[in-house]
Design an enzyme around this catalytic site. Structure first.
Site, PDB file in Angstrom:
ATOM      1  N   ASP A   8       0.856  -1.184   0.000  1.00 51.84           N
ATOM      2  CA  ASP A   8       0.000   0.000   0.000  1.00 51.84           C
ATOM      3  C   ASP A   8       0.891   1.232   0.000  1.00 51.84           C
ATOM      4  O   ASP A   8       1.766   1.368   0.872  1.00 51.84           O
ATOM      5  CB  ASP A   8      -0.904   0.011   1.239  1.00 51.84           C
ATOM      6  N   ASP A 129     -15.391  -3.527  -1.139  1.00 53.18           N
ATOM      7  CA  ASP A 129     -14.940  -3.160   0.209  1.00 53.18           C
ATOM      8  C   ASP A 129     -16.180  -2.989   1.073  1.00 53.18           C
ATOM      9  O   ASP A 129     -16.908  -1.999   0.932  1.00 53.18           O
ATOM     10  CB  ASP A 129     -14.126  -1.868   0.157  1.00 53.18           C
TER      11      ASP A 129
END
Length: 240
Positions: A8, A129
């Site tokens: 990330d 998500d």
């Protein structure tokens, strides 16, 4: 089952967040490229990268760094975060990215999603998500009224081949995946499912394998050392 180490990227660095909270950040490396090379050297067969700045802003802030990552590796990478135009998808594909992950844009712009799938086929994945069964958008900062399971069925009907399913409340919490939710997703679709969020121990990995999922993304557990990539990959080889 493919194991995807997660990189990330925020402000050009390799970081992890707790439950997607931008105020709860841990920096693990100043060089995402070097981190990616380490995962490849440890035996990774596919890499998962996210532009966290892009996920929140809708701009592809770290595209140059991610291009560098793609070109530095001999293994495929998939990329998500702030990808909301065909132009950006094309830039990533041209840079050597194997799969582009659409999140917010897939929820809010059905015409864009359909065009992307028609243009790039299996190179497009969609990130689901979910928080309490509903999809969150804009780097998980906004909750929608879109229910995850019906939307997943809709994705399959338009030709999406791969989804990444993240239980936000599990992400970065080192508390194990939401196996019940993953099972419900698997019952709803024949698409490739990549599990994300909460994978903490080798036992978690083994349980995901028994579900015959396509893949699992592992982040914090690899960086903190509670899972050793080489150990679980050796287990994969033994199972083949």
């Amino acid at each position: 089952m493919i194991i995807f180490p997660a990189i990330d990227i925020r402000n050009g660095k390799c970081v992890r967040l707790r439950q997607g909270d931008y105020n709860q950040e841990t920096i693990y490396s100043n060089s995402p490229v070097e981190m990616a090379k380490e995962w490849e050297a440890s035996g990774a067969e596919y890499l998962h990268t996210v532009d966290l700045d892009g996920a929140k802003s809708g701009e592809s802030n770290n595209i140059n760094i991610i291009q560098d990552v793609a070109q530095a590796l001999s293994i495929p990478i998939q990329v998500g975060g702030g990808i909301r135009s065909l132009e950006v998808i094309d830039k990533y594909i041209q840079a050597g990215v194997s799969r582009v992950i659409l999140g917010t844009a897939a929820i809010t712009d059905s015409v864009f999603l359909q065009t992307a799938v028609e243009s790039y086929a299996e190179k497009i994945a969609v990130s689901i998500d979910a928080r309490n069964g509903f999809i969150a958008t804009d780097g998980w900062t906004k909750n929608s009224t879109v229910e995850a399971i019906p939307f997943i069925k809709q994705l399959e009907s338009i030709g999406v081949k791969t989804i990444i399913y993240t239980d936000i409340l599990k992400d970065g919490m080192m508390s194990g995946p939401n196996f019940q939710e993953l099972d419900a997703v698997q019952q709803a679709t024949t698409m490739n499912i990549i599990a994300s969020g909460g994978v903490t121990t080798e036992k978690d990995v083994q349980q995901l394998k028994t579900m015959n999922l396509y893949g699992a993304i592992i982040g914090k557990a690899l960086y903190d050392g509670s899972i050793k990539l080489q150990d679980i990959l050796e287990g994969e080889m033994d199972a083949r």
